[in-house]
Design an enzyme around this catalytic site. Structure first.
Site, PDB file in Angstrom:
ATOM      1  N   GLU A 194      10.209   7.346 -16.487  1.00 49.10           N
ATOM      2  CA  GLU A 194       8.881   7.921 -16.660  1.00 49.10           C
ATOM      3  C   GLU A 194       8.314   7.434 -17.975  1.00 49.10           C
ATOM      4  OE1 GLU A 194       8.750  11.976 -15.734  1.00 49.10           O
ATOM      5  OE2 GLU A 194      10.058  11.835 -14.268  1.00 49.10           O
ATOM      6  N   SER A 247      15.269  20.343 -16.216  1.00 53.78           N
ATOM      7  CA  SER A 247      14.136  21.274 -16.553  1.00 53.78           C
ATOM      8  C   SER A 247      14.758  22.408 -17.296  1.00 53.78           C
ATOM      9  CB  SER A 247      13.543  21.544 -15.311  1.00 53.78           C
ATOM     10  OG  SER A 247      12.946  22.836 -15.132  1.00 53.78           O
ATOM     11  N   HIS A 282       0.904  -1.155   0.033  1.00 57.51           N
ATOM     12  CA  HIS A 282       0.020   0.001  -0.144  1.00 57.51           C
ATOM     13  C   HIS A 282       0.996   1.294  -0.013  1.00 57.51           C
ATOM     14  CE1 HIS A 282      -3.550  -2.352   1.092  1.00 57.51           C
ATOM     15  NE2 HIS A 282      -2.680  -3.258   2.006  1.00 57.51           N
ATOM     16  N   LYS A 325      16.983  20.590 -11.271  1.00 53.71           N
ATOM     17  CA  LYS A 325      16.209  19.504 -11.416  1.00 53.71           C
ATOM     18  C   LYS A 325      17.216  18.384 -12.213  1.00 53.71           C
ATOM     19  CE  LYS A 325      11.845  19.036 -11.081  1.00 53.71           C
ATOM     20  NZ  LYS A 325      11.216  17.971 -10.673  1.00 53.71           N
TER      21      LYS A 325
END
Ligand code: ARG
Length: 457
Positions: free
Chosen positions: A291, A278, A157, A284
């Site tokens: 992804e 970024s 979970h 970043k």
């Protein structure tokens, strides 16, 4: 304008936009090497059944050899305006061998040609995918070997649950990939069939030697029903569905690693060669590869679903709708092949912080189940032990004290059976060593799994 394989009965020129829309060359050019092997086997067959004489056979074979060698050198220029790769090959053969090339399409249709070349593609690429999965597994096993003594919180979970060795987590990935590999083996086996001779739908009047053609193409069976062949694309669905399953596996692994490298968890570091930055936030470092792989699971499932929808409602045998298969097939295969290669490299360069792992397993609630099991060992009924541990934990929370710092007298208020052994429980290595079953995170079990994978090669 390209020479059509079917122009005879038409008086008007095809609508130009429709011609472009209907062309599959931009996709099926990938089938070229398979078409050439088929053409070679078919040429031999046409000679044996008397359609070609020896010199015609020779001419065709040498034109095919030239096509193959130019293709392998990257020097082959096919007409990009061709309707499909089969037409493009026919045009080139006519250029190289003259009018004898017009005999090659005797006793066959593009229906059985495309059915055969796609099968050869599926056979070869399902094998290649299996190989790439194998390499990826190897990279993971190697990491597992290095992280047998790194203990981390395993989650359910998305909440910290119990302690595992990092190796045990990695070996779970190897298991899921193995299931994908086995599915792909079945895909290879089911595509391993010679369908030549099926023609458009009914077979052919020419006595093509199907056994010889099968042998030349390295295929182990001859198909049973020509009518089934022309519309059957189960072999593509098999591959697309296997790749969808694999996509889910890759996406899960990617997601785990992304969680591992969030600032909160900070257990993993993805090498920056697999990240991008970024355009606005200079600090970043985003794990974009992971992804993209996570998103690819959707693309793969979409390709499977898309092709299922294309097939739905089609009658038996060939219908032009089937041509869309290429769009789904190559997209799935090529993206998965590339990502498996990259993923293996990313895994090899993955950094796991042992310091951070030690910090994370200091969360003593991770040992709650061990504590309940310990109390069962001291004679308590599990349900009661579960309750007692719950009470000890809320006592610790209310009094802002660590479980391992609660005095034995207080522990005994909740669980009278407890003794000094209570204080050994809040230790990661101790926790994994308590596990007693096959497949558990016990160090001996993990070592056994690693050994078995290494032996498998
Ligand atoms: N480009 C076609 C395909 O991929 C080849 C088969 C065409 N057959 C036909 N009867 N029009 O499906």
């Amino acid at each position: 304008m390209t020479t059509k394989l079917w122009g005879g009965r038409f008086k008007k020129k095809i609508d130009a936009q429709f011609e472009d829309f209907s062309a599959s060359f931009r996709w099926d050019v990938r089938l070229l090497p398979y078409d050439l092997s088929i053409d070679t086997a078919h040429t031999h067959s046409l000679r044996r059944c008397g359609v070609l004489n020896a010199s015609e056979e020779k001419k065709l074979l040498s034109a095919l050899a030239r096509l193959k060698s130019e293709y392998e050198k990257g020097a082959l220029r096919l007409d990009p305006g061709s309707e499909d790769v089969h037409t493009a090959v026919q045009t080139k053969l006519t250029q190289f061998a003259g009018s004898v090339a017009e005999k090659i399409h005797t006793g066959r249709s593009r229906n059985d040609l495309v059915a055969q070349s796609s099968r050869l593609y599926v056979k070869e690429h399902s094998k290649k995918l299996g190989l790439l999965i194998g390499r990826f597994q190897k990279a993971i096993v190697k990491k597992a070997k290095q992280t047998q003594k790194v203990f981390v919180p395993g989650m359910t979970h998305l909440q910290n649950a119990q302690v595992l060795s990092q190796a045990h987590v990695f070996l779970a990935y190897v298991e899921m990939l193995e299931r994908s590999k086995r599915r792909l083996e079945l895909v290879t086996e089911l595509a391993d069939v010679c369908v030549l001779g099926s023609g458009a739908l009914a077979g052919t009047t020419f006595r093509l030697d199907q056994s010889r053609m099968a042998k030349e193409l390295g295929l182990s069976r001859i198909v049973n029903n020509s009518y089934d062949v022309s519309g059957d694309r189960d072999f593509l669905l098999n591959l697309l569905s296997s790749l969808s399953f694999l996509g889910i596996h890759l996406s899960r692994i990617a997601e785990d690693l992304m969680i591992g490298q969030t600032k909160g968890v900070a257990l993993m570091d993805i090498d920056e060669t697999f990240c991008t930055g970024s355009s606005m936030m200079p600090q970043k470092k985003n794990a974009d590869f992971l992804e993209l792989v996570r998103g690819m699971a959707g693309v793969l499932a979409g390709n499977l679903t898309g092709f299922l929808m294309t097939l739905k409602g089609l009658p038996t045998s060939y219908n032009r709708d089937l041509q869309w298969d290429k769009k789904f097939l190559f997209d799935s295969v090529e993206n998965v092949e590339i990502s498996l290669e990259i993923f293996a490299r990313l895994f090899s360069s993955l950094n796991i912080s042992e310091t951070r792992a030690r910090e994370l397993v200091e969360d003593e609630t991770l040992y709650a189940t061990d504590l309940a099991d310990y109390l069962v060992g001291k004679g308590m009924v599990f349900k009661k032990a579960h309750e007692a541990v719950g009470s000890i934990i809320s006592f610790a929370e209310e009094n802002n004290v660590k479980l391992s710092k609660i005095g034995l007298d207080i522990v005994r208020r909740f669980a009278p059976q407890a003794d000094g052994g209570y204080y050994d429980l809040f230790n990661a290595e101790h926790s994994v060593r308590q596990k007693a079953v096959q497949g558990s995170t016990h160090p001996d079990e993990v070592a056994r799994q690693i050994k078995a994978w290494e032996k498998k090669g």
